[in-house]
Design a protein around this motif. Structure first.
Motif, short mmCIF file in Angstrom:
data_model
loop_
_atom_site.label_atom_id
_atom_site.label_comp_id
_atom_site.label_asym_id
_atom_site.label_seq_id
_atom_site.Cartn_x
_atom_site.Cartn_y
_atom_site.Cartn_z
N SER A 36 -21.78 -0.32 19.79
CA SER A 36 -22.11 -1.19 18.70
C SER A 36 -21.04 -2.30 18.47
CB SER A 36 -22.67 -0.78 17.41
OG SER A 36 -21.83 -0.06 16.85
N ASP A 37 -19.94 -1.83 18.74
CA ASP A 37 -18.66 -2.93 18.60
C ASP A 37 -18.27 -3.60 20.01
OD1 ASP A 37 -17.71 -0.66 19.98
OD2 ASP A 37 -15.80 -0.15 18.56
N ASN A 38 -19.21 -3.61 20.94
CA ASN A 38 -19.16 -4.29 22.12
C ASN A 38 -18.01 -3.83 22.97
OD1 ASN A 38 -19.65 -6.74 24.06
ND2 ASN A 38 -18.09 -7.73 23.44
N SER A 39 -18.00 -2.46 23.04
CA SER A 39 -17.08 -1.74 23.94
C SER A 39 -17.81 -0.61 24.74
CB SER A 39 -16.20 -0.83 23.01
OG SER A 39 -16.62 0.04 22.30
N LEU A 40 -17.33 -0.06 25.69
CA LEU A 40 -17.79 0.72 26.42
C LEU A 40 -17.17 2.18 26.48
CD1 LEU A 40 -18.54 -1.41 29.83
CD2 LEU A 40 -20.24 -0.90 27.83
N PHE A 92 -13.44 7.60 29.49
CA PHE A 92 -12.42 6.95 28.72
C PHE A 92 -13.13 5.78 28.33
CE2 PHE A 92 -12.83 5.18 33.11
CZ PHE A 92 -12.59 3.79 32.94
N TYR A 93 -12.48 5.09 27.41
CA TYR A 93 -12.94 3.75 26.85
C TYR A 93 -12.47 2.45 27.13
CZ TYR A 93 -13.82 7.39 23.36
OH TYR A 93 -14.20 8.60 22.50
N ILE A 94 -13.43 1.53 27.14
CA ILE A 94 -13.00 0.13 27.68
C ILE A 94 -13.40 -0.81 26.51
CG2 ILE A 94 -13.73 -1.75 29.16
CD1 ILE A 94 -14.30 0.04 31.39
N ASN A 95 -12.36 -1.16 26.20
CA ASN A 95 -12.34 -1.96 24.67
C ASN A 95 -12.25 -3.76 24.74
OD1 ASN A 95 -12.95 0.12 22.87
ND2 ASN A 95 -10.92 0.70 23.31
N GLU A 99 -13.19 -7.03 30.41
CA GLU A 99 -13.44 -5.77 31.24
C GLU A 99 -14.80 -5.46 31.19
OE1 GLU A 99 -10.31 -3.18 30.28
OE2 GLU A 99 -8.67 -4.09 31.29
N VAL A 100 -15.24 -5.25 29.75
CA VAL A 100 -16.46 -4.88 29.36
C VAL A 100 -17.68 -5.84 30.14
CG1 VAL A 100 -18.22 -4.97 27.54
CG2 VAL A 100 -16.15 -3.80 27.26
N ASP A 101 -17.23 -7.18 30.10
CA ASP A 101 -18.28 -8.30 30.45
C ASP A 101 -18.29 -7.88 32.10
OD1 ASP A 101 -18.67 -9.30 28.34
OD2 ASP A 101 -17.17 -11.10 28.55
N LYS A 102 -17.16 -7.48 32.89
CA LYS A 102 -17.18 -7.37 33.94
C LYS A 102 -18.04 -6.19 34.51
CE LYS A 102 -12.98 -9.22 36.08
NZ LYS A 102 -12.26 -10.05 34.82
N ILE A 103 -18.00 -4.95 33.85
CA ILE A 103 -18.96 -3.74 33.98
C ILE A 103 -20.31 -4.00 33.72
CG2 ILE A 103 -19.08 -1.50 33.30
CD1 ILE A 103 -16.56 -1.99 35.05
N THR A 104 -20.35 -4.83 32.60
CA THR A 104 -21.85 -4.86 32.36
C THR A 104 -22.67 -5.77 33.21
OG1 THR A 104 -21.42 -4.90 29.69
CG2 THR A 104 -23.36 -5.90 30.51
N GLN A 105 -21.92 -6.76 33.76
CA GLN A 105 -22.70 -7.45 34.73
C GLN A 105 -22.75 -6.75 36.26
OE1 GLN A 105 -23.76 -10.69 34.49
NE2 GLN A 105 -24.40 -10.78 36.48
N LEU A 106 -21.76 -5.91 36.44
CA LEU A 106 -21.86 -5.23 37.84
C LEU A 106 -23.13 -4.11 37.47
CD1 LEU A 106 -18.19 -4.43 38.90
CD2 LEU A 106 -20.14 -5.51 40.30
N ILE A 107 -23.28 -3.56 36.30
CA ILE A 107 -24.32 -2.88 36.11
C ILE A 107 -25.75 -3.67 36.31
CG2 ILE A 107 -25.65 -1.41 34.22
CD1 ILE A 107 -22.68 -0.48 33.32
N LEU A 108 -25.92 -4.78 35.61
CA LEU A 108 -27.26 -5.48 35.73
C LEU A 108 -27.38 -5.69 37.30
CD1 LEU A 108 -26.43 -8.19 32.88
CD2 LEU A 108 -28.25 -6.23 32.91
#
Length: 255
Positions: A36-40, A92-95, A99-108
């Protein structure tokens, strides 16, 4: 490769639950939890392991599960980097927002290609590789204190990946790691529920299947390539572990 073939080697599942059936034990899994805090939070399922039970909660997430032969198709250096990624830590965590935007875009992009009726295997493999390379870059050794036995598991897997064609004894790997054969097997049983011999044999089978499907060498050449002293001994070993002879397996998977 058509979509039907993908279904036997790759899965992408939204809101994955622990009871959901995944690919074989020889598969590798990544569960990406969107917080919820925009982390992965990134969870890994290395070979022969399962996801930890407490990762599934009210947060949404996506599972990317794939057979290890997708990694074997690439060069050995990349494969070792991936095994390092999966075996260093279970999570591990990505905050960092970028970096979160990159991973999210790749998943999409991965999901879009996976669901596309005209999907391209090469495109999907490329996107998956880019995702894995980004995760390798983002993984930070400072997030978790590394468990000594987990480190030894990684040392064994890394060493085996480069040596299994010539070294198949537990004693060799134990000596290289600096512990006894008994202790190595205890650690591997605790972490992977397999002995060193079983893991080495599993790797031999994976390599044998890959070579048989590619058809680049004869079955007799393959037997000696894998370190067997005769075709008959290799055939018995293969049939015991796979259920069919090498020749039948090759015929069933020929294109």
């Amino acid at each position: 490769m058509n979509q039907k073939d993908w279904n036997t080697r790759i899965q992408i599942i939204d809101n994955f639950k622990n009871e959901t059936e995944i690919l074989s034990e020889n598969s590798m899994g990544i569960y990406i939890e969107f917080c919820s805090d925009n982390s992965l939070v990134i969870y890994f399922k290395p070979l022969n392991e399962v996801f930890i039970d407490n990762i599934f909660n009210e947060n949404t997430g996506v599972l990317i599960n794939f057979e290890r032969d997708l990694i074997d198709e690439d060069d050995i250096e990349f494969a070792l980097d991936i095994f390092s990624l999966f075996n260093k830590y279970p999570q591990f965590y990505i905050n960092n927002t970028a970096e979160v935007d990159k991973i999210t875009q790749l998943i999409l992009l991965l999901k879009e290609e996976y669901q596309n009726k005209k999907s391209s295997y090469i495109m999907f493999k490329t996107l998956l590789k880019v995702l894995l390379l980004y995760l390798i870059r983002f993984q930070n050794d400072g997030f978790l204190k590394q468990d000594l036995n987990q480190k030894r598991v990684f040392q064994f897997l890394e060493l085996m990946e480069t040596s299994f064609l010539t070294e198949i004894t537990t004693e060799f790997y134990a000596e290289q790691i600096g512990i006894s054969s008994k202790r190595l097997n205890q650690i591997l049983k605790e972490k992977l529920n397999l002995t060193a011999k079983q893991i080495i044999q599993q790797r031999q089978i994976t390599e044998a299947k890959r070579k048989l499907i590619k058809g680049e060498i004869t079955t007799k050449e393959l037997a000696f390539y894998l370190g067997f002293d005769s075709l008959s001994s290799f055939s018995r070993f293969f049939k015991k572990n796979v259920g069919v002879s090498p020749s039948v397996f090759k015929k069933e998977h020929s294109f």
